[in-house]
Design a protein around this motif. Structure first.
Motif, PDB file in Angstrom:
ATOM      1  N   THR A  32      31.365  35.897  41.434  1.00 56.90           N
ATOM      2  CA  THR A  32      31.062  36.656  40.236  1.00 56.90           C
ATOM      3  C   THR A  32      31.988  36.200  39.116  1.00 56.90           C
ATOM      4  O   THR A  32      33.185  35.998  39.322  1.00 56.90           O
ATOM      5  CB  THR A  32      31.267  38.162  40.500  1.00 56.90           C
ATOM      6  OG1 THR A  32      30.269  38.597  41.424  1.00 56.90           O
ATOM      7  CG2 THR A  32      31.150  38.965  39.215  1.00 56.90           C
ATOM      8  N   MET A  33      31.415  36.048  37.931  1.00 56.36           N
ATOM      9  CA  MET A  33      32.193  35.662  36.757  1.00 56.36           C
ATOM     10  C   MET A  33      32.184  36.798  35.743  1.00 56.36           C
ATOM     11  O   MET A  33      31.210  37.540  35.623  1.00 56.36           O
ATOM     12  CB  MET A  33      31.625  34.397  36.125  1.00 56.36           C
ATOM     13  CG  MET A  33      31.693  33.167  37.013  1.00 56.36           C
ATOM     14  SD  MET A  33      33.374  32.717  37.471  1.00 56.36           S
ATOM     15  CE  MET A  33      34.134  32.431  35.873  1.00 56.36           C
ATOM     16  N   ARG A  34      33.270  36.916  35.019  1.00 55.80           N
ATOM     17  CA  ARG A  34      33.438  38.017  34.078  1.00 55.80           C
ATOM     18  C   ARG A  34      33.931  37.520  32.730  1.00 55.80           C
ATOM     19  O   ARG A  34      34.631  36.509  32.646  1.00 55.80           O
ATOM     20  CB  ARG A  34      34.450  39.032  34.611  1.00 55.80           C
ATOM     21  CG  ARG A  34      34.079  39.656  35.928  1.00 55.80           C
ATOM     22  CD  ARG A  34      35.242  40.447  36.497  1.00 55.80           C
ATOM     23  NE  ARG A  34      34.898  41.105  37.748  1.00 55.80           N
ATOM     24  CZ  ARG A  34      34.959  40.532  38.941  1.00 55.80           C
ATOM     25  NH1 ARG A  34      35.362  39.277  39.046  1.00 55.80           N
ATOM     26  NH2 ARG A  34      34.621  41.206  40.022  1.00 55.80           N
ATOM     27  N   TRP A  35      33.570  38.255  31.683  1.00 57.21           N
ATOM     28  CA  TRP A  35      34.181  38.119  30.364  1.00 57.21           C
ATOM     29  C   TRP A  35      34.898  39.436  30.070  1.00 57.21           C
ATOM     30  O   TRP A  35      34.324  40.509  30.248  1.00 57.21           O
ATOM     31  CB  TRP A  35      33.144  37.852  29.289  1.00 57.21           C
ATOM     32  CG  TRP A  35      32.621  36.461  29.259  1.00 57.21           C
ATOM     33  CD1 TRP A  35      31.448  36.004  29.801  1.00 57.21           C
ATOM     34  CD2 TRP A  35      33.236  35.324  28.644  1.00 57.21           C
ATOM     35  NE1 TRP A  35      31.307  34.661  29.567  1.00 57.21           N
ATOM     36  CE2 TRP A  35      32.399  34.211  28.853  1.00 57.21           C
ATOM     37  CE3 TRP A  35      34.426  35.131  27.933  1.00 57.21           C
ATOM     38  CZ2 TRP A  35      32.700  32.935  28.378  1.00 57.21           C
ATOM     39  CZ3 TRP A  35      34.730  33.864  27.459  1.00 57.21           C
ATOM     40  CH2 TRP A  35      33.878  32.782  27.685  1.00 57.21           C
ATOM     41  N   SER A  36      36.123  39.313  29.630  1.00 56.22           N
ATOM     42  CA  SER A  36      36.920  40.469  29.237  1.00 56.22           C
ATOM     43  C   SER A  36      37.459  40.205  27.836  1.00 56.22           C
ATOM     44  O   SER A  36      37.423  39.062  27.356  1.00 56.22           O
ATOM     45  CB  SER A  36      38.082  40.694  30.217  1.00 56.22           C
ATOM     46  OG  SER A  36      37.602  40.873  31.534  1.00 56.22           O
ATOM     47  N   ARG A  37      37.982  41.248  27.192  1.00 64.23           N
ATOM     48  CA  ARG A  37      38.562  41.063  25.868  1.00 64.23           C
ATOM     49  C   ARG A  37      39.742  42.002  25.677  1.00 64.23           C
ATOM     50  O   ARG A  37      39.832  43.041  26.329  1.00 64.23           O
ATOM     51  CB  ARG A  37      37.519  41.293  24.766  1.00 64.23           C
ATOM     52  CG  ARG A  37      37.029  42.734  24.640  1.00 64.23           C
ATOM     53  CD  ARG A  37      35.916  42.816  23.618  1.00 64.23           C
ATOM     54  NE  ARG A  37      35.433  44.195  23.459  1.00 64.23           N
ATOM     55  CZ  ARG A  37      34.389  44.539  22.715  1.00 64.23           C
ATOM     56  NH1 ARG A  37      33.713  43.596  22.053  1.00 64.23           N
ATOM     57  NH2 ARG A  37      34.023  45.800  22.619  1.00 64.23           N
ATOM     58  N   GLN A  38      40.601  41.605  24.753  1.00 65.31           N
ATOM     59  CA  GLN A  38      41.742  42.446  24.419  1.00 65.31           C
ATOM     60  C   GLN A  38      41.981  42.383  22.923  1.00 65.31           C
ATOM     61  O   GLN A  38      42.220  41.301  22.359  1.00 65.31           O
ATOM     62  CB  GLN A  38      42.998  42.017  25.167  1.00 65.31           C
ATOM     63  CG  GLN A  38      44.166  42.982  24.978  1.00 65.31           C
ATOM     64  CD  GLN A  38      45.280  42.755  25.971  1.00 65.31           C
ATOM     65  OE1 GLN A  38      45.411  41.691  26.567  1.00 65.31           O
ATOM     66  NE2 GLN A  38      46.100  43.789  26.170  1.00 65.31           N
ATOM     67  N   ALA A  39      41.891  43.542  22.294  1.00 66.29           N
ATOM     68  CA  ALA A  39      42.160  43.654  20.868  1.00 66.29           C
ATOM     69  C   ALA A  39      43.626  44.028  20.669  1.00 66.29           C
ATOM     70  O   ALA A  39      44.243  44.619  21.558  1.00 66.29           O
ATOM     71  CB  ALA A  39      41.253  44.712  20.250  1.00 66.29           C
ATOM     72  N   PRO A  40      44.190  43.722  19.514  1.00 66.96           N
ATOM     73  CA  PRO A  40      45.593  44.051  19.258  1.00 66.96           C
ATOM     74  C   PRO A  40      45.864  45.536  19.452  1.00 66.96           C
ATOM     75  O   PRO A  40      45.124  46.380  18.934  1.00 66.96           O
ATOM     76  CB  PRO A  40      45.789  43.641  17.800  1.00 66.96           C
ATOM     77  CG  PRO A  40      44.768  42.593  17.562  1.00 66.96           C
ATOM     78  CD  PRO A  40      43.582  42.989  18.386  1.00 66.96           C
TER      79      PRO A  40
END
Length: 119
Positions: A32-40
């Motif tokens: 399984t592949m994932r995209w994650s994100r992090q905002a300031p």
């Protein structure tokens, strides 16, 4: 294991971007592949996930209907098509996967690609 993201940039609200993550060092079509994100100033959040065969896909409620995750197992690459972008989508976007090598399993992360949505 290597995961290398690309495709980020500066885009106006309502615009689109397509992120790519090229991988190596593991059997891509087994994971399984994932995209994650992090905002300031915010915690990292899962944006989308796609099963090894692409048959199961999940999205965060905040991006559902606007983002599309896909994969090309022949190219060991996962994509994130982002449409109708909003300023709140501004973040560092990461590709990640939990990979088992030998007896050890751990989450692997790329270095990220910056997405900035601003007029």
């Amino acid at each position: 294991v290597q995961l290398v993201e690309s495709g980020g940039g500066l885009v106006q609200p309502g615009g689109s971007l397509r992120l790519s993550c090229v991988t190596s060092g593991f059997t891509f079509n087994s994971y399984t592949m994932r995209w994650s994100r992090q905002a300031p100033g915010k915690e990292r959040e899962l944006v989308a996930a796609i099963s090894s065969d692409g048959g199961t896909i999940n999205y965060a409620m905040s991006v559902k209907g606007r983002f599309t995750i896909s994969r090309d197992n022949a190219k060991s690459t996962v994509y994130l098509q982002m449409n109708s972008l909003k300023p709140e989508d501004t973040a560092l976007y990461y590709c990640n996967a939990y990979v088992i090598l030998g007896a050890l399993g751990r989450m692997y992360w790329g270095r990220g690609t910056q997405v900035t949505v601003s007029s």
